[in-house]
Design an enzyme around this catalytic site. Sequence first.
Site, short mmCIF file in Angstrom:
data_model
loop_
_atom_site.label_atom_id
_atom_site.label_comp_id
_atom_site.label_asym_id
_atom_site.label_seq_id
_atom_site.Cartn_x
_atom_site.Cartn_y
_atom_site.Cartn_z
N PRO A 2 35.43 10.17 2.26
CA PRO A 2 34.50 9.93 3.34
C PRO A 2 33.05 10.22 2.99
O PRO A 2 32.64 11.36 2.94
CB PRO A 2 34.96 10.93 4.39
CG PRO A 2 35.54 12.06 3.61
CD PRO A 2 35.74 11.60 2.20
N GLU A 3 32.28 9.19 2.79
CA GLU A 3 30.84 9.33 2.79
C GLU A 3 30.36 8.56 4.02
O GLU A 3 31.17 8.10 4.81
CB GLU A 3 30.24 8.80 1.48
CG GLU A 3 30.76 9.56 0.26
CD GLU A 3 30.22 9.06 -1.06
OE1 GLU A 3 29.04 8.66 -1.08
OE2 GLU A 3 30.95 9.08 -2.05
#
Length: 276
Positions: A2-3
Amino acid sequence: MPELPEVESIARKLNDGNGNPPLPGQIITHATISWPRHIAIPAVSTFRRNIRSRMVESVGRRGKYLVIKLDRGTLLLHLRMSGDLYITPPGAAKGPYEHTIFHLDSNWQLRFSDARKFGKIYLLNSPEKILDQLGPEPLGPTFTLANFQSRLRSKKRQIKALLMDQSFLAGLGNIYTDEALFLAKIHPRLRSNTLTDDQIKLLWDAIRTTLEDGIRANGASIDWVYRGGSFQNQFKVYQRTGEPCQRCGTPIERITLGQRGTHFCPSCQQELTNDS
DNA sequence: CACGAGACCTGTTCGC
DNA sequence: TGCGAACAGGTCTCGT
């Protein structure tokens, strides 16, 4: 996984439904928590009690946090390395990493899956206490070129480490930092205060272009963790060690910086260009 | 102030 | 095939 682009994609999907029932308007009847250390704040017993019968008002994102506003309080979720968040229909088989399950009045469920258990969940009355510690949103109006320039010059850190510092700028992680630095032709080890005006402008554009491209592709899917997006097909340097640079043909190199794998083109991204 | 190392966890892939 | 090492989207804390 998750960015910023992955978290943004998850938030949009939960908000709109995208074929499934949208989360806003649904009521969380209760939560099942099988890995209590996922709950950062408050104490687990308090969390269980206060999450009951809360209605979801909206789903958003700030930096890498998912921000779920409730009729009372706000749920913050940080996915860290291996987290994912999605809703499942009634009767869906339970996956092995779905350690926290929010039961909804529609009989659908909101599931927090996290193989490595690094994720964190907060239920807060004042989420600003945490969110205000984050730097500007790279795609928001406060991330101006002038502000970026002055803040880069006020530090002397390696540019890659600084870009990944969430209090400096919110949302960039290892993938999008490597990709943005490649696009801007900047070596990841350059000191932030040595960048030229031209380099800063290139980097400012590259960060936003890279994130927007990532969002347009619904984020990147890598390995078994996240399967929602296709940005991995557009990687120029990340996980392309040894492959020819798409601009100049030089093999992409991988080094370690700040204990993170770092990918760059040693020809396009020169380390010693600013002086002499 | 800035950096590296170690923790926190588990799963997959790599090298011999 | 087997087995340990290396590696993985993140962040926190500690020591130098």
